[in-house]
Design an enzyme around this catalytic site. Structure first.
Site, PDB file in Angstrom:
ATOM      1  N   ASN A   1     -10.681  -2.699  -6.190  1.00 45.92           N
ATOM      2  CA  ASN A   1      -9.903  -1.688  -6.905  1.00 45.92           C
ATOM      3  C   ASN A   1     -10.532  -1.270  -8.230  1.00 45.92           C
ATOM      4  OD1 ASN A   1      -6.624  -2.880  -5.822  1.00 45.92           O
ATOM      5  ND2 ASN A   1      -7.967  -1.347  -4.923  1.00 45.92           N
TER       6      ASN A   1
ATOM      7  N   ASP B   1       0.827  -1.204   0.000  1.00 49.76           N
ATOM      8  CA  ASP B   1       0.000   0.000   0.000  1.00 49.76           C
ATOM      9  C   ASP B   1       0.863   1.256   0.000  1.00 49.76           C
ATOM     10  OD1 ASP B   1      -2.373   1.406   0.009  1.00 49.76           O
ATOM     11  OD2 ASP B   1      -2.604   1.348   2.182  1.00 49.76           O
TER      12      ASP B   1
END
Length: 243
Positions: free
Chosen positions: A69, A21
Site C-alpha cells: 500500500n 476492501d
C-alpha cells in the site's frame, strides 16, 4: 498455531480474518475522496468487533495496510497513517471496556515513532482482556512475514539454538507474527475481488474463503452472521476423507 484437525471445534468459525476492501470505490461512487471511504471503513470495524462474541468468534484479524500500500499516492498514505493514529486514540477506552485484546502484526520499522508508540500503548492497555482478540495487520505482507520469520529461524540455527534437521512445518509458525494465534477458520474478502493479496499466506492454508461483492463500508454485523452460519455447514476434512 495450527489447529489439530482431530480436535472438535465450535460449529462456527473461531477465528475470522477479513480483507477490508472497497473503501476507495465506495467513496468515489459518492463523489467523495478516497480517504472519506477509509474513515467510513474504520467506523465499520467497531460494529464487526462488537458482533463477534455473540457469534462465537474469539479471534478477529483485519487487514488494515499492506506492505504494497506504500505505492499509493503520498496524500492517501499520509491520510491513512493519520487515520490509524486517530483510531487508536479514539477507540482505546471503548476497546478496553468491551474486553477486547488488541495486537498488531506486520513490520513496524517503516512506521512513524508516534504511531508505533500508540500501538505499543494500546497493546499494553488491553493485554489482560479476553473477550475478543483483535489483531490488526499494519504494514503487513504474508511474504514479508515469512521472510522475517525465516531470518530469525536462520539466526537461531546459526547460534546453535536449533538444529537444521529439527526444522519442519511445525517450527516456522513459532517465528511468525501470529505465533500466539490459531490459524483463521474463515477468511472474508469484501468488494468483489477474488484474490488473497498476500494476506496470511502460511496461516490460511486450510482456511475457508468467502469472496463477497459488498464494499467494506457497507459490510454489516448481519452479513458477518450470515457468513459465519454458512461456514458451519461446510465439511472441513483437512485433506482427509470421511469414513
Amino acid at each position: 498455531m495450527p489447529r489439530d484437525p482431530d480436535t472438535p471445534i465450535h460449529c462456527g468459525p473461531r477465528h475470522v480474518a477479513i480483507i477490508m476492501d472497497g473503501n476507495g470505490r465506495w467513496a468515489q461512487a459518492r463523489g467523495r475522496p478516497r480517504l472519506y471511504g477509509h474513515h467510513a471503513g474504520a467506523r465499520r470495524v467497531r460494529e464487526v468487533v462488537e458482533a463477534c462474541p455473540g457469534l462465537g468468534v474469539k479471534y478477529l484479524t483485519i487487514f488494515a495496510f499492506s506492505t504494497e500500500n506504500w505505492k499509493r499516492t503520498q496524500v492517501e498514505v499520509a491520510g491513512l497513517m493519520s487515520l490509524f493514529r486517530r483510531y487508536i486514540i479514539k477507540e482505546t477506552r471503548a476497546l478496553a471496556e468491551r474486553g477486547v485484546r488488541v495486537r498488531f502484526i506486520g513490520d513496524r520499522l517503516r512506521l512513524d515513532a508516534k504511531l508505533i508508540d500508540l500501538m505499543d500503548q494500546l497493546e499494553e492497555h488491553t493485554k489482560t482482556n479476553d473477550s475478543v482478540h483483535l489483531t490488526i495487520a499494519l504494514n503487513y505482507g504474508g511474504r514479508d512475514e515469512v521472510a522475517r520469520a525465516t531470518r530469525r529461524l536462520a539466526q537461531d540455527v546459526a547460534a546453535g539454538k536449533l538444529a537444521p534437521l529439527d526444522v519442519d512445518e511445525q517450527t516456522l509458525p513459532r517465528y511468525l507474527d501470529t505465533h500466539v494465534l490459531p490459524d483463521p477458520d474463515l477468511v472474508i474478502r469484501t468488494s468483489g475481488e477474488a484474490r488473497i493479496s498476500n494476506f496470511l499466506l502460511w496461516q490460511s492454508a486450510y482456511s475457508e474463503y468467502e469472496f463477497i461483492d459488498t464494499l467494506w463500508p457497507d459490510f454489516t454485523a448481519a452479513e458477518l452472521a450470515r457468513l459465519c452460519h454458512s461456514f458451519g455447514a461446510r465439511d472441513r476434512r483437512y485433506g482427509a476423507v470421511r469414513a
